[in-house]
Design an enzyme around this catalytic site. Structure first.
Site, PDB file in Angstrom:
ATOM      1  N   ASN A  31     -12.683   1.693   3.783  1.00  0.00           N
ATOM      2  CA  ASN A  31     -11.872   2.277   2.710  1.00  0.00           C
ATOM      3  C   ASN A  31     -12.701   2.476   1.443  1.00  0.00           C
ATOM      4  O   ASN A  31     -13.616   1.712   1.136  1.00  0.00           O
ATOM      5  CB  ASN A  31     -10.588   1.495   2.461  1.00  0.00           C
ATOM      6  CG  ASN A  31     -10.759  -0.003   2.337  1.00  0.00           C
ATOM      7  OD1 ASN A  31     -11.699  -0.580   2.841  1.00  0.00           O
ATOM      8  ND2 ASN A  31      -9.824  -0.637   1.658  1.00  0.00           N
ATOM      9  N   GLU A  65     -11.891   3.176  -2.457  1.00  0.00           N
ATOM     10  CA  GLU A  65     -10.832   3.222  -3.466  1.00  0.00           C
ATOM     11  C   GLU A  65     -11.296   3.969  -4.712  1.00  0.00           C
ATOM     12  O   GLU A  65     -12.450   4.376  -4.848  1.00  0.00           O
ATOM     13  CB  GLU A  65     -10.373   1.789  -3.780  1.00  0.00           C
ATOM     14  CG  GLU A  65      -9.766   1.131  -2.536  1.00  0.00           C
ATOM     15  CD  GLU A  65      -9.147  -0.226  -2.780  1.00  0.00           C
ATOM     16  OE1 GLU A  65      -9.420  -0.852  -3.821  1.00  0.00           O
ATOM     17  OE2 GLU A  65      -8.370  -0.664  -1.909  1.00  0.00           O
ATOM     18  N   CYS A  75      -8.389   5.649   3.008  1.00  0.00           N
ATOM     19  CA  CYS A  75      -8.371   4.568   3.988  1.00  0.00           C
ATOM     20  C   CYS A  75      -9.609   4.652   4.879  1.00  0.00           C
ATOM     21  O   CYS A  75     -10.249   5.703   5.009  1.00  0.00           O
ATOM     22  CB  CYS A  75      -7.132   4.676   4.873  1.00  0.00           C
ATOM     23  SG  CYS A  75      -5.597   4.240   4.060  1.00  0.00           S
ATOM     24  N   GLU A 105      -9.804   4.669   8.130  1.00  0.00           N
ATOM     25  CA  GLU A 105      -9.672   5.600   9.256  1.00  0.00           C
ATOM     26  C   GLU A 105      -9.946   7.027   8.795  1.00  0.00           C
ATOM     27  O   GLU A 105     -10.587   7.827   9.498  1.00  0.00           O
ATOM     28  CB  GLU A 105      -8.248   5.537   9.844  1.00  0.00           C
ATOM     29  CG  GLU A 105      -7.836   4.172  10.372  1.00  0.00           C
ATOM     30  CD  GLU A 105      -7.153   3.307   9.314  1.00  0.00           C
ATOM     31  OE1 GLU A 105      -7.587   3.320   8.141  1.00  0.00           O
ATOM     32  OE2 GLU A 105      -6.191   2.614   9.679  1.00  0.00           O
ATOM     33  N   CYS A 121      -2.084   3.245   8.640  1.00  0.00           N
ATOM     34  CA  CYS A 121      -0.965   3.714   7.823  1.00  0.00           C
ATOM     35  C   CYS A 121      -0.518   5.091   8.322  1.00  0.00           C
ATOM     36  O   CYS A 121      -1.200   5.738   9.122  1.00  0.00           O
ATOM     37  CB  CYS A 121      -1.363   3.757   6.351  1.00  0.00           C
ATOM     38  SG  CYS A 121      -2.337   5.204   5.900  1.00  0.00           S
ATOM     39  N   CYS A 131      -2.985   7.993   7.933  1.00  0.00           N
ATOM     40  CA  CYS A 131      -4.133   7.877   8.845  1.00  0.00           C
ATOM     41  C   CYS A 131      -3.751   8.241  10.277  1.00  0.00           C
ATOM     42  O   CYS A 131      -4.572   8.771  11.028  1.00  0.00           O
ATOM     43  CB  CYS A 131      -4.718   6.469   8.786  1.00  0.00           C
ATOM     44  SG  CYS A 131      -5.618   6.185   7.258  1.00  0.00           S
TER      45      CYS A 131
HETATM   46  N1  THU Z   1      -6.055   0.725   4.124  1.00  0.00           N
HETATM   47  C1  THU Z   1      -6.861   1.275   5.066  1.00  0.00           C
HETATM   48  O1  THU Z   1      -8.060   1.509   4.825  1.00  0.00           O
HETATM   49  N2  THU Z   1      -6.317   1.589   6.271  1.00  0.00           N
HETATM   50  C2  THU Z   1      -5.022   1.348   6.613  1.00  0.00           C
HETATM   51  O2  THU Z   1      -4.599   1.752   7.685  1.00  0.00           O
HETATM   52  C3  THU Z   1      -4.144   0.606   5.703  1.00  0.00           C
HETATM   53  C4  THU Z   1      -4.655   0.445   4.303  1.00  0.00           C
HETATM   54  C5  THU Z   1      -6.641   0.424   2.800  1.00  0.00           C
HETATM   55  C6  THU Z   1      -6.109   1.285   1.676  1.00  0.00           C
HETATM   56  C7  THU Z   1      -6.408   0.414   0.479  1.00  0.00           C
HETATM   57  O3  THU Z   1      -7.751   0.656   0.074  1.00  0.00           O
HETATM   58  C8  THU Z   1      -6.301  -0.990   1.010  1.00  0.00           C
HETATM   59  O4  THU Z   1      -6.356  -0.896   2.425  1.00  0.00           O
HETATM   60  C9  THU Z   1      -5.024  -1.700   0.615  1.00  0.00           C
HETATM   61  O5  THU Z   1      -3.913  -0.940   0.951  1.00  0.00           O
END
Ligand code: THU
Length: 146
Positions: free
Chosen positions: A50, A52, A61, A63, A99, A102
């Site tokens: 991920n 941010e 994210c 994925e 999520c 994704c």
């Molecule tokens: N996140 C992912 O990278 N993949 C997911 O499927 C769920 C959430 C990340 C997004 C954010 O940077 C952190 O997890 C907290 O939500």
């Protein structure tokens, strides 16, 4: 592992690749490092974590990062499996599942090659193996636009 069968060597390697990618997550806001690794039908693994942003909603994210890398490297299908890992010290230890956004992003790459990849959702004490089509039934996709 949960979900009926032991991990194959390929699956264990894919999970290791996701864990390794998670070490490079840029997640200073959530402190929740996620790794995703994509396995292709020629054995190639492409991983991402991920990414941010100070404008929180712009965060990517793991994925999505991995799929963007794959598409950018010319991949157009051939996706056979995906491993997703989260931090071991957060949540209740249950397997992390992609999520909603994704799921759609993974589905695009999968549909380009007509595959229904296994998604390995890694938890503290179990790995849940689910099909992408079970996570995202009746998916919209490239063919919908034909
Ligand atoms: N996140 C992912 O990278 N993949 C997911 O499927 C769920 C959430 C990340 C997004 C954010 O940077 C952190 O997890 C907290 O939500």
């Amino acid at each position: 592992m949960g979900g009926g069968s032991e991990l194959s060597a390929n699956e264990a390697k894919l999970i290791d690749a996701a864990r390794d990618a998670a070490t490079r997550a840029y997640a200073p806001y959530s402190d929740y490092a996620v790794g995703a690794a994509l396995l292709f039908d020629d054995g190639t693994v492409i991983a991402g974590s991920n990414v941010e942003n100070a404008s929180y909603g712009l965060s990517l994210c793991a994925e999505t990062t991995a799929v963007a890398k794959a598409l950018n490297e010319g991949r157009r299908g051939g996706l056979v499996a995906v491993a997703v890992t989260g931090p071991a010290d957060k949540g209740d230890g249950a397997p992390i599942t992609p999520c909603g956004r994704c799921r759609q992003v993974l589905s695009e790459l999968a549909q380009l090659g007509g595959t229904d990849p296994a998604i390995l959702c890694v938890g503290q004490n179990e790995v849940r193996r689910v099909r992408l089509s079970d996570l995202l039934p009746h998916a919209f996709g490239p063919a919908s636009l034909d």
